[in-house]
Design an enzyme around this catalytic site. Structure first.
Site, mmCIF file in Angstrom:
data_model
loop_
_atom_site.group_PDB
_atom_site.id
_atom_site.type_symbol
_atom_site.label_atom_id
_atom_site.label_comp_id
_atom_site.label_asym_id
_atom_site.label_seq_id
_atom_site.Cartn_x
_atom_site.Cartn_y
_atom_site.Cartn_z
ATOM 1 N N LYS A 79 89.263 13.314 32.174
ATOM 2 C CA LYS A 79 88.239 14.171 31.568
ATOM 3 C C LYS A 79 87.002 14.346 32.458
ATOM 4 O O LYS A 79 86.325 15.361 32.379
ATOM 5 C CB LYS A 79 87.813 13.616 30.207
ATOM 6 C CG LYS A 79 88.852 13.824 29.112
ATOM 7 C CD LYS A 79 88.317 13.353 27.770
ATOM 8 C CE LYS A 79 89.337 13.576 26.675
ATOM 9 N NZ LYS A 79 88.815 13.221 25.343
ATOM 10 N N ASN A 100 87.382 18.526 28.030
ATOM 11 C CA ASN A 100 88.735 18.332 27.488
ATOM 12 C C ASN A 100 89.470 19.659 27.331
ATOM 13 O O ASN A 100 90.622 19.669 26.906
ATOM 14 C CB ASN A 100 88.692 17.593 26.142
ATOM 15 C CG ASN A 100 88.166 18.477 25.039
ATOM 16 O OD1 ASN A 100 87.356 19.371 25.287
ATOM 17 N ND2 ASN A 100 88.624 18.254 23.827
ATOM 18 N N GLY A 139 80.053 2.072 20.786
ATOM 19 C CA GLY A 139 80.775 2.414 22.005
ATOM 20 C C GLY A 139 79.907 3.249 22.928
ATOM 21 O O GLY A 139 78.890 3.827 22.491
HETATM 22 P P1 NAP Z 1 86.867 4.732 26.775
HETATM 23 O O1 NAP Z 1 86.100 5.741 27.539
HETATM 24 O O2 NAP Z 1 87.862 3.874 27.471
HETATM 25 O O3 NAP Z 1 85.805 3.777 26.023
HETATM 26 C C1 NAP Z 1 86.241 2.641 25.306
HETATM 27 C C2 NAP Z 1 85.073 2.057 24.518
HETATM 28 O O4 NAP Z 1 85.585 1.006 23.713
HETATM 29 C C3 NAP Z 1 83.961 1.462 25.390
HETATM 30 O O5 NAP Z 1 82.729 1.628 24.751
HETATM 31 C C4 NAP Z 1 84.369 -0.013 25.438
HETATM 32 O O6 NAP Z 1 83.290 -0.892 25.662
HETATM 33 C C5 NAP Z 1 84.879 -0.209 24.023
HETATM 34 N N1 NAP Z 1 85.774 -1.347 23.935
HETATM 35 C C6 NAP Z 1 87.049 -1.435 24.401
HETATM 36 N N2 NAP Z 1 87.574 -2.643 24.129
HETATM 37 C C7 NAP Z 1 86.608 -3.337 23.470
HETATM 38 C C8 NAP Z 1 86.552 -4.650 22.918
HETATM 39 N N3 NAP Z 1 87.589 -5.475 22.956
HETATM 40 N N4 NAP Z 1 85.407 -5.029 22.288
HETATM 41 C C9 NAP Z 1 84.348 -4.196 22.227
HETATM 42 N N5 NAP Z 1 84.345 -2.935 22.727
HETATM 43 C C10 NAP Z 1 85.470 -2.516 23.346
HETATM 44 O O7 NAP Z 1 87.701 5.424 25.590
HETATM 45 P P2 NAP Z 1 87.341 6.798 24.841
HETATM 46 O O8 NAP Z 1 88.030 7.914 25.509
HETATM 47 O O9 NAP Z 1 85.879 6.863 24.628
HETATM 48 O O10 NAP Z 1 88.085 6.592 23.429
HETATM 49 C C11 NAP Z 1 87.549 5.710 22.458
HETATM 50 C C12 NAP Z 1 88.308 5.886 21.156
HETATM 51 O O11 NAP Z 1 88.084 7.190 20.612
HETATM 52 C C13 NAP Z 1 89.819 5.750 21.337
HETATM 53 O O12 NAP Z 1 90.319 4.938 20.305
HETATM 54 C C14 NAP Z 1 90.340 7.159 21.201
HETATM 55 O O13 NAP Z 1 91.615 7.207 20.635
HETATM 56 C C15 NAP Z 1 89.320 7.782 20.252
HETATM 57 N N6 NAP Z 1 89.222 9.247 20.421
HETATM 58 C C16 NAP Z 1 89.548 10.031 19.364
HETATM 59 C C17 NAP Z 1 89.467 11.395 19.465
HETATM 60 C C18 NAP Z 1 89.830 12.265 18.301
HETATM 61 O O14 NAP Z 1 90.009 13.482 18.463
HETATM 62 N N7 NAP Z 1 89.895 11.716 17.109
HETATM 63 C C19 NAP Z 1 89.047 12.002 20.673
HETATM 64 C C20 NAP Z 1 88.717 11.168 21.746
HETATM 65 C C21 NAP Z 1 88.821 9.787 21.603
HETATM 66 P P3 NAP Z 1 82.850 -1.331 27.155
HETATM 67 O O15 NAP Z 1 82.071 -0.179 27.719
HETATM 68 O O16 NAP Z 1 82.043 -2.547 26.949
HETATM 69 O O17 NAP Z 1 84.127 -1.587 27.924
#
Ligand code: NAP
Length: 310
Positions: A79, A100, A139
Site C-alpha cells: 500500500k 489501496n 494501533g
Molecule cells: P499493520 O500495518 O501491520 O499494523 C498492525 C498494528 O497492530 C500495529 O499498530 C501493531 O503495533 C499492532 N499489533 C500487532 N501485533 C500486536 C500485538 N501482539 N500487541 C499489540 N499490538 C499489536 O496492519 P494494518 O494493515 O494496519 O491492519 C490492521 C488490522 O486492520 C488488520 O487486522 C486488518 O485485517 C484490518 N483491516 C481491515 C480493513 C477492512 O476493510 N475492514 C482494512 C484494512 C485493515 P506495533 O506498531 O507496535 O507493531
C-alpha cells in the site's frame, strides 16, 4: 456466472497473500447487479528467483497499465510501496501515506485511499457520528493511519492514538496535527488509557490482534478500559466477533466488526473506476452475501460467537 467476451474489462487486486480475499466476490457481484462487463481477479505479486518483491511490483504496475487493466486494488504489503509508481496520489491518500485503489490516468495510475472513506461510510451506515466525537484509535499501522486521519478530517474533537510501539502513535498524532492545522490528536502507549478523562469514547480497534485467531485475545484486556467505550468499532471482520467486541458489549457498549468497512472501501473503488454511484439497495444485497460467506468461512469459535452451532 461472468460472461467473458472481447469487450470484458479486467480489474484486480495486487498483494501478497491474496488467496483469502473477499474483493473478487464484492466487485464481481457489484458488476453483475449493475450490469458492467468486467471481471475482477486476484494477482499475487511476489519475489522470484531473479526478482525482489519491490522489483516485481515495479514491473507489475506499468505492465498492468499497458495491458489495459481498468483499475486495481492494492493490499498488504504494497500500500505504501506503490506510491512512487503512480502518476499522482489524491487526498487523503497522500496524507495517510498509503493507497489501496488505482484509477487509470493519462500515462499511469492515480492512487486513492478508499479505506478511510470506506470506514466513514460504514460508520454512517451504522448511525455512528464522528463530528465532535472523542475518538480513540488502537494501533498505528496502515489501517490505524487511515482511521485516525479520517476521524480528524471528519471533525472529531479529539483523536487519541494508542499503540504498542508508543513512538509510532506519537509521530502519527504529530502528522495529523500538522496536516489538519489543529491540535486535535495525541499519541501514546496502550496503557495510557488510564490517564484519559472518565468520559465515553468511540474506539476504533485497528491493530491486528484478534485477526484469524481464536477470539480470546484483545489488544487491551483490562475491563477498566471498556468503561471508557460507548462504541467499539473493530476493523477485523474474520472472526466476525472478536474479544474486543465482546469486552465492549460486556461493559454496555455497542460493537461492530470491519465487514462493512470492507464493503464500502470496495464500493468507493467501484464508483471511482466506473464513475457511478452504487445504489444503497445494491450495497445492502452484496453485504448480506458477504456476511453469509464470512460466517461460513469462519472457525468453529467464530460460528459459536456469531450464534451458529459450531
Ligand atoms: P499493520 O500495518 O501491520 O499494523 C498492525 C498494528 O497492530 C500495529 O499498530 C501493531 O503495533 C499492532 N499489533 C500487532 N501485533 C500486536 C500485538 N501482539 N500487541 C499489540 N499490538 C499489536 O496492519 P494494518 O494493515 O494496519 O491492519 C490492521 C488490522 O486492520 C488488520 O487486522 C486488518 O485485517 C484490518 N483491516 C481491515 C480493513 C477492512 O476493510 N475492514 C482494512 C484494512 C485493515 P506495533 O506498531 O507496535 O507493531
Amino acid at each position: 456466472m461472468i460472461d467473458i467476451n472481447g469487450s470484458t474489462k479486467i480489474f484486480g487486486l495486487i498483494g501478497n497473500p491474496v488467496e483469502h480475499t473477499l474483493s473478487p466476490l464484492i466487485h464481481n457481484q457489484l458488476a453483475a447487479l449493475m450490469g458492467y462487463n468486467m471481471a475482477y481477479v486476484p494477482f499475487l505479486v511476489t519475489d522470484g528467483k531473479t526478482m525482489t518483491a519491490s522489483a516485481a511490483l515495479a514491473a507489475a504496475i506499468p505492465g498492468a497499465f499497458t495491458l489495459g487493466i481498468g483499475g486495481l486494488n492494492i493490499t498488504v504489503p504494497y500500500k505504501s510501496a506503490v506510491l512512487p509508481l503512480l502518476e499522482r496520489v489524491e487526498a487523503p491518500a497522500a496524507a495517510i501515506g498509503a493507497v489501496n485503489t488505482l484509477v487509470r490516468g493519462e500515462n499511469g495510475y492515480i492512487g486513492y485511499n478508499t479505506d478511510a472513506e470506506g470506514l466513514y461510510r460504514a460508520m454512517q451506515d451504522d448511525g455512528i457520528n464522528i463530528n465532535n466525537e472523542a475518538v480513540i484509535v488502537l494501533g498505528a499501522g496502515g489501517a490505524a493511519r487511515a482511521a485516525a486521519f479520517m476521524a480528524a478530517f471528519k471533525g472529531a474533537a479529539a483523536v487519541v492514538i494508542m499503540n504498542r510501539a508508543a513512538a509510532k502513535a506519537t509521530a502519527l498524532a504529530a502528522e495529523i496535527n500538522k496536516v489538519t492545522a489543529r491540535e486535535c490528536a495525541a499519541g501514546g502507549a496502550l496503557a495510557d488509557f488510564k490517564a484519559l478523562p472518565a468520559r465515553k469514547h468511540l474506539v476504533i480497534q485497528a491493530t491486528s490482534v484478534g485477526l484469524n485467531e481464536p477470539a480470546d485475545r484483545a489488544v487491551i484486556a483490562d475491563p477498566a478500559f471498556y468503561q471508557l467505550v460507548h462504541t467499539g468499532y473493530e476493523l477485523i471482520y474474520r472472526p466476525s466477533e472478536t474479544m474486543f467486541m465482546n469486552l465492549t458489549r460486556q461493559a454496555g457498549g455497542r460493537a461492530y466488526n470491519g465487514l462493512k468497512m470492507l464493503l464500502y472501501q470496495a464500493v468507493q473503488a467501484f464508483e471511482l473506476w466506473h464513475q457511478t454511484a452504487v445504489p444503497p439497495a445494491v450495497a445492502a444485497q452484496v453485504y448480506r452475501e458477504l456476511q453469509d460467506i464470512n460466517i461460513k468461512a469462519a472457525s468453529p469459535v467464530n460460528r459459536r460467537y456469531a450464534g451458529e452451532e459450531a
